[in-house]
Design a protein around this motif. Structure first.
Motif, PDB file in Angstrom:
ATOM      1  N   ASP A 150      -9.608   8.364  46.678  1.00  0.00           N
ATOM      2  CA  ASP A 150     -11.003   7.637  47.008  1.00  0.00           C
ATOM      3  C   ASP A 150     -11.920   7.498  45.963  1.00  0.00           C
ATOM      4  OD1 ASP A 150     -13.228   7.157  49.170  1.00  0.00           O
ATOM      5  OD2 ASP A 150     -14.084   8.303  47.517  1.00  0.00           O
ATOM      6  N   CYS A 151     -12.221   6.348  45.531  1.00  0.00           N
ATOM      7  CA  CYS A 151     -12.847   5.729  44.324  1.00  0.00           C
ATOM      8  C   CYS A 151     -14.285   6.715  43.925  1.00  0.00           C
ATOM      9  CB  CYS A 151     -13.003   4.349  44.251  1.00  0.00           C
ATOM     10  SG  CYS A 151     -14.420   3.643  45.099  1.00  0.00           S
ATOM     11  N   LEU A 152     -14.927   6.858  44.921  1.00  0.00           N
ATOM     12  CA  LEU A 152     -16.120   7.623  44.799  1.00  0.00           C
ATOM     13  C   LEU A 152     -15.886   8.979  44.297  1.00  0.00           C
ATOM     14  CD1 LEU A 152     -18.794   6.656  47.600  1.00  0.00           C
ATOM     15  CD2 LEU A 152     -19.136   6.730  45.045  1.00  0.00           C
ATOM     16  N   GLU A 153     -14.857   9.686  45.056  1.00  0.00           N
ATOM     17  CA  GLU A 153     -14.509  11.127  44.550  1.00  0.00           C
ATOM     18  C   GLU A 153     -14.047  11.085  43.197  1.00  0.00           C
ATOM     19  OE1 GLU A 153     -11.084  14.189  45.939  1.00  0.00           O
ATOM     20  OE2 GLU A 153     -11.735  12.700  47.262  1.00  0.00           O
ATOM     21  N   ALA A 154     -13.166  10.076  42.685  1.00  0.00           N
ATOM     22  CA  ALA A 154     -12.441  10.313  41.615  1.00  0.00           C
ATOM     23  C   ALA A 154     -13.455   9.786  40.378  1.00  0.00           C
ATOM     24  CB  ALA A 154     -11.321   9.182  41.720  1.00  0.00           C
ATOM     25  N   MET A 155     -14.234   8.812  40.678  1.00  0.00           N
ATOM     26  CA  MET A 155     -15.217   8.334  39.505  1.00  0.00           C
ATOM     27  C   MET A 155     -16.358   9.555  39.300  1.00  0.00           C
ATOM     28  SD  MET A 155     -15.989   4.345  40.116  1.00  0.00           S
ATOM     29  CE  MET A 155     -16.726   4.373  41.682  1.00  0.00           C
ATOM     30  N   SER A 156     -16.601  10.302  40.326  1.00  0.00           N
ATOM     31  CA  SER A 156     -17.762  11.405  40.058  1.00  0.00           C
ATOM     32  C   SER A 156     -17.133  12.552  39.131  1.00  0.00           C
ATOM     33  CB  SER A 156     -18.167  12.078  41.257  1.00  0.00           C
ATOM     34  OG  SER A 156     -16.694  12.608  41.914  1.00  0.00           O
ATOM     35  N   LYS A 157     -15.523  12.504  39.143  1.00  0.00           N
ATOM     36  CA  LYS A 157     -15.115  13.546  37.955  1.00  0.00           C
ATOM     37  C   LYS A 157     -15.149  13.038  36.652  1.00  0.00           C
ATOM     38  CE  LYS A 157     -12.060  15.487  41.728  1.00  0.00           C
ATOM     39  NZ  LYS A 157     -10.728  15.458  42.074  1.00  0.00           N
ATOM     40  N   ILE A 158     -15.385  11.819  36.291  1.00  0.00           N
ATOM     41  CA  ILE A 158     -15.127  11.403  35.037  1.00  0.00           C
ATOM     42  C   ILE A 158     -16.698  11.245  34.282  1.00  0.00           C
ATOM     43  CG2 ILE A 158     -14.489   9.298  33.648  1.00  0.00           C
ATOM     44  CD1 ILE A 158     -12.725   8.222  36.079  1.00  0.00           C
ATOM     45  N   PRO A 159     -16.618  12.160  33.118  1.00  0.00           N
ATOM     46  CA  PRO A 159     -18.163  12.292  32.705  1.00  0.00           C
ATOM     47  C   PRO A 159     -18.646  11.313  31.648  1.00  0.00           C
ATOM     48  CG  PRO A 159     -16.328  13.557  31.469  1.00  0.00           C
ATOM     49  CD  PRO A 159     -15.569  12.942  32.239  1.00  0.00           C
ATOM     50  N   THR A 160     -17.758  10.424  31.151  1.00  0.00           N
ATOM     51  CA  THR A 160     -18.281   9.465  30.131  1.00  0.00           C
ATOM     52  C   THR A 160     -17.750   8.009  30.182  1.00  0.00           C
ATOM     53  OG1 THR A 160     -16.395  10.161  28.606  1.00  0.00           O
ATOM     54  CG2 THR A 160     -18.514  11.045  28.231  1.00  0.00           C
ATOM     55  N   PRO A 161     -18.500   7.050  29.734  1.00  0.00           N
ATOM     56  CA  PRO A 161     -17.990   5.714  30.292  1.00  0.00           C
ATOM     57  C   PRO A 161     -16.659   5.375  29.686  1.00  0.00           C
ATOM     58  CG  PRO A 161     -20.331   5.641  29.247  1.00  0.00           C
ATOM     59  CD  PRO A 161     -19.882   6.948  29.403  1.00  0.00           C
ATOM     60  N   PHE A 162     -15.804   4.597  30.166  1.00  0.00           N
ATOM     61  CA  PHE A 162     -14.718   4.119  29.681  1.00  0.00           C
ATOM     62  C   PHE A 162     -14.134   2.750  30.155  1.00  0.00           C
ATOM     63  CE2 PHE A 162     -13.749   5.263  34.153  1.00  0.00           C
ATOM     64  CZ  PHE A 162     -12.711   4.188  34.505  1.00  0.00           C
ATOM     65  N   ALA A 163     -14.919   1.911  30.947  1.00  0.00           N
ATOM     66  CA  ALA A 163     -14.321   0.747  31.604  1.00  0.00           C
ATOM     67  C   ALA A 163     -15.065  -0.372  30.492  1.00  0.00           C
ATOM     68  CB  ALA A 163     -14.657   0.562  32.846  1.00  0.00           C
ATOM     69  N   ASN A 164     -14.162  -1.293  29.996  1.00  0.00           N
ATOM     70  CA  ASN A 164     -14.619  -2.309  29.123  1.00  0.00           C
ATOM     71  C   ASN A 164     -14.760  -3.531  30.410  1.00  0.00           C
ATOM     72  OD1 ASN A 164     -12.521  -1.106  27.262  1.00  0.00           O
ATOM     73  ND2 ASN A 164     -14.230  -1.716  26.013  1.00  0.00           N
ATOM     74  N   LEU A 165     -14.131  -3.591  31.526  1.00  0.00           N
ATOM     75  CA  LEU A 165     -14.184  -4.515  32.510  1.00  0.00           C
ATOM     76  C   LEU A 165     -13.829  -3.807  33.660  1.00  0.00           C
ATOM     77  CD1 LEU A 165     -14.478  -7.335  33.490  1.00  0.00           C
ATOM     78  CD2 LEU A 165     -11.995  -7.814  32.711  1.00  0.00           C
ATOM     79  N   THR A 166     -14.569  -4.004  34.610  1.00  0.00           N
ATOM     80  CA  THR A 166     -14.066  -3.807  36.043  1.00  0.00           C
ATOM     81  C   THR A 166     -13.957  -5.111  36.953  1.00  0.00           C
ATOM     82  OG1 THR A 166     -15.083  -1.514  35.903  1.00  0.00           O
ATOM     83  CG2 THR A 166     -14.737  -2.333  38.124  1.00  0.00           C
ATOM     84  N   VAL A 167     -12.924  -5.228  37.631  1.00  0.00           N
ATOM     85  CA  VAL A 167     -12.783  -6.365  38.399  1.00  0.00           C
ATOM     86  C   VAL A 167     -12.347  -5.826  39.867  1.00  0.00           C
ATOM     87  CG1 VAL A 167     -11.582  -8.413  38.861  1.00  0.00           C
ATOM     88  CG2 VAL A 167     -11.773  -7.748  36.678  1.00  0.00           C
ATOM     89  N   THR A 168     -12.955  -6.082  40.788  1.00  0.00           N
ATOM     90  CA  THR A 168     -12.614  -5.451  41.879  1.00  0.00           C
ATOM     91  C   THR A 168     -13.063  -6.248  43.320  1.00  0.00           C
ATOM     92  OG1 THR A 168     -12.497  -3.295  43.191  1.00  0.00           O
ATOM     93  CG2 THR A 168     -14.759  -3.845  42.456  1.00  0.00           C
ATOM     94  N   SER A 169     -12.559  -5.885  44.493  1.00  0.00           N
ATOM     95  CA  SER A 169     -12.962  -6.344  45.454  1.00  0.00           C
ATOM     96  C   SER A 169     -12.896  -5.488  46.900  1.00  0.00           C
ATOM     97  CB  SER A 169     -12.309  -7.646  46.194  1.00  0.00           C
ATOM     98  OG  SER A 169     -12.539  -8.235  47.325  1.00  0.00           O
ATOM     99  N   PRO A 170     -14.114  -4.686  47.022  1.00  0.00           N
ATOM    100  CA  PRO A 170     -14.128  -3.655  48.100  1.00  0.00           C
ATOM    101  C   PRO A 170     -13.891  -4.487  49.586  1.00  0.00           C
ATOM    102  CG  PRO A 170     -16.210  -4.167  47.708  1.00  0.00           C
ATOM    103  CD  PRO A 170     -15.454  -5.069  46.965  1.00  0.00           C
ATOM    104  N   PRO A 171     -13.730  -3.495  50.278  1.00  0.00           N
ATOM    105  CA  PRO A 171     -13.525  -4.010  51.856  1.00  0.00           C
ATOM    106  C   PRO A 171     -14.923  -4.442  52.255  1.00  0.00           C
ATOM    107  CG  PRO A 171     -12.711  -1.566  51.773  1.00  0.00           C
ATOM    108  CD  PRO A 171     -13.240  -1.870  50.430  1.00  0.00           C
ATOM    109  N   TYR A 172     -14.793  -5.560  53.140  1.00  0.00           N
ATOM    110  CA  TYR A 172     -15.927  -6.305  53.462  1.00  0.00           C
ATOM    111  C   TYR A 172     -16.664  -5.929  54.848  1.00  0.00           C
ATOM    112  CZ  TYR A 172     -14.004 -10.044  50.591  1.00  0.00           C
ATOM    113  OH  TYR A 172     -13.212 -10.878  49.490  1.00  0.00           O
TER     114      TYR A 172
END
Length: 282
Positions: free
Chosen positions: A25-47
């Protein structure tokens, strides 16, 4: 950076030298990462419209959920990074047949909005009491309004109507082509007998690679990290790898993780891609 993310998030579902997919689950996973890493996020979540890969929530809960994961993306985006968001339409009883979801989130997104881009495609539902829908929206956000990547020359359109037009004796048009408009005409990934796209997978909502490629080339640089927290069939990862970016994706559905992993394996083991992937990251 891949090793750092693995350290905090855990073992990937799939790993290659410049790519990691996590069945989380992305919310669970992202909450574990302490520092910025993404130069670009491209996404389409469920509508939130009842597709097979989602559980429909009350609208207010859905908007709160979107605000939560978008806030995490903002936290994990580097200062000069970008966020491209695709969201479709939703019905609201007694108010709207098809209101664009981004309109309901406009004041919940902390990024700076540069532009709305319309993806116009050829196939779709035929309307009887309304015009046939043929577009979705991408919203181009950045974290820093004065410092962001825009590689216009990498995405110029060579189809120029008057390529030899001159001004003051000099060719007026850039030799690489014109600046594409904010309406992108790119065919959908279609299914069905005699009309299925070559890149079609079993995933029910697959993006065409050409669409994501344009975003990646315009809004990131070689060697940077492209992130997709709703990876689906893996198109973002493949487009990133093809253009010498590092790909990181989260996907909660293990079947879709396997589709993405198989596609990436097929992609990186073609002779041409083996050659293209021999690049160094400083």
């Amino acid at each position: 950076m891949l090793e750092t993310i693995i350290k905090f998030v855990g073992k990937p579902y799939y790993r290659s030298p410049y790519c990691a997919i996590f069945n989380l689950d992305c919310l669970e996973a992202m909450s574990k990462i302490p520092t910025p890493f993404a130069n670009l996020t491209v996404t389409s979540p469920p509508y939130n419209i009842g597709k097979e890969y989602e559980s429909v929530m009350p609208l207010y809960d859905y908007l709160n959920w979107c605000e939560s994961w978008i806030s995490q993306i903002y936290r994990l985006t580097v200062n000069n990074g970008a966020f491209w968001l695709n969201l479709g339409y939703i019905a609201i009883a007694d108010r709207a047949k098809a209101i664009p979801l981004p309109y309901l989130l406009w004041n919940r997104i902390p990024f700076f909005l540069i532009q709305e881009v319309i993806w116009n495609y050829g196939a779709g539902v035929a309307g009887k009491k309304f015009f046939s829908p043929r577009n979705e929206k991408f919203l181009w956000y950045i974290k820093n309004g004065s410092d962001y990547t825009f590689n216009l020359d990498d995405v110029r359109d060579p189809d120029v109507k008057y390529p030899n037009q001159k001004k003051n004796g000099k060719i007026k048009v850039n030799s690489l082509g014109k600046n594409p408009s904010d309406v992108w005409q790119i065919p959908k990934v279609t299914s069905g007998a005699d009309r299925s796209s070559r890149e079609r997978t079993p995933h029910p909502a697959q993006f065409p690679k050409a669409l994501i490629e344009r975003i990646i080339k315009a809004s990131s640089n070689a060697g940077e990290i492209v992130f997709d927290p709703f990876l689906g069939s893996g198109t973002t990862a493949i487009a990133a790898l093809e253009h010498k970016r590092i790909a990181i994706g989260f996907e909660i559905n293990s079947d879709y993780c396997q589709i993405a992993a198989d596609r990436i394996e097929d992609f990186i083991h073609t002779p041409r891609q083996k050659e293209l992937l021999q690049w160094e990251i400083e």
